[in-house]
Write a protein that holds these residues in place. Structure first.
Motif, PDB file in Angstrom:
ATOM      1  N   ALA A  57      37.160  49.151  34.364  1.00 35.96           N
ATOM      2  CA  ALA A  57      36.010  48.243  34.379  1.00 35.96           C
ATOM      3  C   ALA A  57      34.710  49.016  34.573  1.00 35.96           C
ATOM      4  N   ASP A  58      33.612  48.292  34.434  1.00 37.06           N
ATOM      5  CA  ASP A  58      32.289  48.799  34.783  1.00 37.06           C
ATOM      6  C   ASP A  58      32.030  48.357  36.221  1.00 37.06           C
ATOM      7  N   LYS A  59      31.991  49.299  37.144  1.00 34.18           N
ATOM      8  CA  LYS A  59      31.917  48.979  38.575  1.00 34.18           C
ATOM      9  C   LYS A  59      30.685  48.136  38.916  1.00 34.18           C
ATOM     10  N   GLU A  60      29.516  48.551  38.442  1.00 34.20           N
ATOM     11  CA  GLU A  60      28.282  47.836  38.782  1.00 34.20           C
ATOM     12  C   GLU A  60      28.269  46.420  38.198  1.00 34.20           C
ATOM     13  N   LYS A  61      28.786  46.275  36.983  1.00 31.92           N
ATOM     14  CA  LYS A  61      28.819  44.938  36.371  1.00 31.92           C
ATOM     15  C   LYS A  61      29.826  44.044  37.094  1.00 31.92           C
ATOM     16  N   LEU A  62      30.906  44.673  37.572  1.00 32.16           N
ATOM     17  CA  LEU A  62      31.918  43.910  38.314  1.00 32.16           C
ATOM     18  C   LEU A  62      31.353  43.408  39.646  1.00 32.16           C
ATOM     19  N   ILE A  63      30.502  44.204  40.260  1.00 32.00           N
ATOM     20  CA  ILE A  63      29.840  43.771  41.500  1.00 32.00           C
ATOM     21  C   ILE A  63      28.935  42.576  41.218  1.00 32.00           C
ATOM     22  N   ILE A  64      28.256  42.597  40.064  1.00 26.79           N
ATOM     23  CA  ILE A  64      27.393  41.464  39.674  1.00 26.79           C
ATOM     24  C   ILE A  64      28.224  40.188  39.555  1.00 26.79           C
ATOM     25  N   VAL A  65      29.394  40.305  38.923  1.00 24.21           N
ATOM     26  CA  VAL A  65      30.275  39.136  38.751  1.00 24.21           C
ATOM     27  C   VAL A  65      30.679  38.572  40.106  1.00 24.21           C
ATOM     28  N   LEU A  66      31.137  39.436  41.006  1.00 20.85           N
ATOM     29  CA  LEU A  66      31.561  38.965  42.331  1.00 20.85           C
ATOM     30  C   LEU A  66      30.388  38.425  43.139  1.00 20.85           C
ATOM     31  N   ASN A  67      29.233  39.081  43.027  1.00 19.25           N
ATOM     32  CA  ASN A  67      28.035  38.563  43.712  1.00 19.25           C
ATOM     33  C   ASN A  67      27.745  37.131  43.279  1.00 19.25           C
ATOM     34  N   ASN A  68      27.844  36.899  41.977  1.00 16.53           N
ATOM     35  CA  ASN A  68      27.553  35.565  41.442  1.00 16.53           C
ATOM     36  C   ASN A  68      28.608  34.537  41.852  1.00 16.53           C
ATOM     37  N   LEU A  69      29.877  34.909  41.751  1.00 18.62           N
ATOM     38  CA  LEU A  69      30.948  33.971  42.096  1.00 18.62           C
ATOM     39  C   LEU A  69      30.961  33.661  43.590  1.00 18.62           C
ATOM     40  N   LEU A  70      30.792  34.689  44.407  1.00 19.46           N
ATOM     41  CA  LEU A  70      30.758  34.478  45.858  1.00 19.46           C
ATOM     42  C   LEU A  70      29.483  33.740  46.270  1.00 19.46           C
ATOM     43  N   GLY A  71      28.361  34.090  45.627  1.00 20.47           N
ATOM     44  CA  GLY A  71      27.110  33.407  45.918  1.00 20.47           C
ATOM     45  C   GLY A  71      27.161  31.945  45.531  1.00 20.47           C
ATOM     46  N   ASN A  72      27.828  31.675  44.411  1.00 20.26           N
ATOM     47  CA  ASN A  72      27.992  30.296  43.955  1.00 20.26           C
ATOM     48  C   ASN A  72      28.857  29.509  44.947  1.00 20.26           C
ATOM     49  N   ALA A  73      29.947  30.131  45.403  1.00 20.40           N
ATOM     50  CA  ALA A  73      30.825  29.492  46.391  1.00 20.40           C
ATOM     51  C   ALA A  73      30.069  29.229  47.682  1.00 20.40           C
ATOM     52  N   LEU A  74      29.235  30.185  48.069  1.00 20.01           N
ATOM     53  CA  LEU A  74      28.465  30.036  49.301  1.00 20.01           C
ATOM     54  C   LEU A  74      27.483  28.871  49.199  1.00 20.01           C
ATOM     55  N   LYS A  75      26.816  28.753  48.055  1.00 24.53           N
ATOM     56  CA  LYS A  75      25.827  27.679  47.860  1.00 24.53           C
ATOM     57  C   LYS A  75      26.456  26.298  47.940  1.00 24.53           C
ATOM     58  N   PHE A  76      27.640  26.153  47.326  1.00 27.54           N
ATOM     59  CA  PHE A  76      28.224  24.830  47.184  1.00 27.54           C
ATOM     60  C   PHE A  76      29.312  24.503  48.201  1.00 27.54           C
ATOM     61  N   THR A  77      29.456  25.364  49.204  1.00 31.65           N
ATOM     62  CA  THR A  77      30.411  25.085  50.274  1.00 31.65           C
ATOM     63  C   THR A  77      29.653  24.636  51.516  1.00 31.65           C
ATOM     64  N   PRO A  78      29.946  23.444  52.027  1.00 30.37           N
ATOM     65  CA  PRO A  78      29.224  22.922  53.206  1.00 30.37           C
ATOM     66  C   PRO A  78      29.460  23.789  54.441  1.00 30.37           C
ATOM     67  N   GLU A  79      28.579  23.638  55.406  1.00 33.72           N
ATOM     68  CA  GLU A  79      28.678  24.371  56.667  1.00 33.72           C
ATOM     69  C   GLU A  79      30.054  24.159  57.301  1.00 33.72           C
ATOM     70  N   GLY A  80      30.646  25.265  57.762  1.00 31.31           N
ATOM     71  CA  GLY A  80      31.960  25.203  58.399  1.00 31.31           C
ATOM     72  C   GLY A  80      33.114  25.390  57.431  1.00 31.31           C
ATOM     73  N   GLY A  81      32.813  25.519  56.132  1.00 33.35           N
ATOM     74  CA  GLY A  81      33.859  25.704  55.125  1.00 33.35           C
ATOM     75  C   GLY A  81      34.347  27.139  55.050  1.00 33.35           C
ATOM     76  N   SER A  82      35.144  27.426  54.015  1.00 33.95           N
ATOM     77  CA  SER A  82      35.705  28.770  53.896  1.00 33.95           C
ATOM     78  C   SER A  82      35.683  29.263  52.450  1.00 33.95           C
ATOM     79  N   ILE A  83      35.657  30.586  52.321  1.00 28.91           N
ATOM     80  CA  ILE A  83      35.693  31.260  51.022  1.00 28.91           C
ATOM     81  C   ILE A  83      36.718  32.383  51.116  1.00 28.91           C
ATOM     82  N   LEU A  84      37.569  32.478  50.104  1.00 30.54           N
ATOM     83  CA  LEU A  84      38.599  33.527  50.079  1.00 30.54           C
ATOM     84  C   LEU A  84      38.498  34.324  48.786  1.00 30.54           C
ATOM     85  N   LEU A  85      38.378  35.647  48.918  1.00 32.14           N
ATOM     86  CA  LEU A  85      38.416  36.555  47.769  1.00 32.14           C
ATOM     87  C   LEU A  85      39.769  37.252  47.793  1.00 32.14           C
ATOM     88  N   SER A  86      40.548  37.062  46.734  1.00 30.84           N
ATOM     89  CA  SER A  86      41.892  37.649  46.702  1.00 30.84           C
ATOM     90  C   SER A  86      42.161  38.335  45.369  1.00 30.84           C
TER      91      SER A  86
END
Length: 287
Positions: free
Chosen positions: A173-202
């Motif tokens: 893979a392209d390491k820097e581009k892969l970081i962009i993908v995870l930043n976006n997916l995790l950031g998206n999960a963070l935005k739309f998950t209410p306070e007290g929720g959870s996020i799992l990266l596996s």
């Protein structure tokens, strides 16, 4: 006399035969006209649907331009207000000056991210984004992306966890581009998950690939909308997106990057229960 009757019946048979042939021709023509009319009606329906889609696309483009303009103007306004305060209040306390400078820097970063998102998306759509493919340790990529959202997740009281085997094989893979993908997916999960929720990266290993998953306990996505969320124009039309903010370009960019890696981002989601975004990467050394 006999000849006259014979001629009469002969003509009568010819008239009947001709009438039958004309009737057959008429029926065939009517059938062809009916089929043509049906095709015309179908074409008209298709044109009406296409026209409605074009109208909707124009509306979404207008929304997109409006939202991006707003996202550009908002940090500029904050920067200007803070700068004017510093200019007029030359004797402001150091801690106040520090806070104003912090606001300026934060909003410059926000504006830079938006501009970079727009540039990245335009490169992807034009097929001009460069990729430097090499062996990549996904654990390192995951740690970097999780660190990027750590402060925001703490502020929102979210539980963010990682479930990735330490011996996970390297990916291609392209390491820097892969970081962009995870930043976006995790950031998206963070935005739309209410306070007290959870996020799992596996991540899980398969014979020829590694599957990456970002799972959250957020607001979820309606089934009919799952196929549209990667469209940049559709994103800005989302009511929840408007309430939460952001340009809505992250998923479009991530989708383009993952496609360039020979995969695609898939989604499992249920309103009120959360979403799981997942994609796969080739193991390094596998064709």
């Amino acid at each position: 006399m006999f000849f006259f009757f014979f001629y009469f019946f002969w003509l009568n048979d010819i008239f009947k035969l001709t009438a039958k042939e004309l009737l057959d021709i008429r029926k065939k023509l009517e059938t062809r006209i009916e089929i043509a009319n049906m095709d015309l009606e179908e074409k008209n329906r298709e044109l009406i649907v296409a026209n409605e889609e074009l109208k909707k696309l124009d509306e979404l483009k207008s929304d997109f331009i409006s939202l991006v303009s707003h996202e550009l103007k908002t940090p500029l306004s904050a920067i200007r207000t803070s700068a004017e305060f510093l200019e007029s209040e030359g004797t402001a306390k150091p801690e106040v000056q520090k806070e104003m400078l912090s606001i300026i820097i934060r909003n410059i970063d926000r504006q830079t991210r938006l501009i970079n998102d727009i540039l990245d998306l335009s490169k992807i759509e034009a097929g001009k984004m460069e990729f430097r493919m090499d062996q990549v340790d996904f654990n390192e990529v995951a740690d970097t992306a999780l660190e990027n959202i750590s402060q925001l997740s703490l502020k929102k009281k979210l539980t963010v966890s990682k479930d990735i085997p330490p011996e996970l094989p390297l990916v291609f893979a392209d390491k820097e581009k892969l970081i962009i993908v995870l930043n976006n997916l995790l950031g998206n999960a963070l935005k739309f998950t209410p306070e007290g929720g959870s996020i799992l990266l596996s991540a899980n290993q398969y014979p020829d690939k590694i599957e990456i998953r970002v799972k959250d306990t957020g607001i979820g996505i309606e089934k009919e909308n799952v196929g549209k969320i990667f469209d940049k124009f559709y994103q800005v039309d989302s009511t929840s997106r408007r309430k939460i903010g952001g340009s809505g370009l992250g998923l479009s960019i991530s989708s383009g990057i993952v496609k360039a890696h020979g995969s695609e981002i898939l989604v499992d989601s249920e309103p009120g229960k959360g979403s799981t975004f997942y994609f796969s990467l080739k193991k390094y050394g596998r064709s």
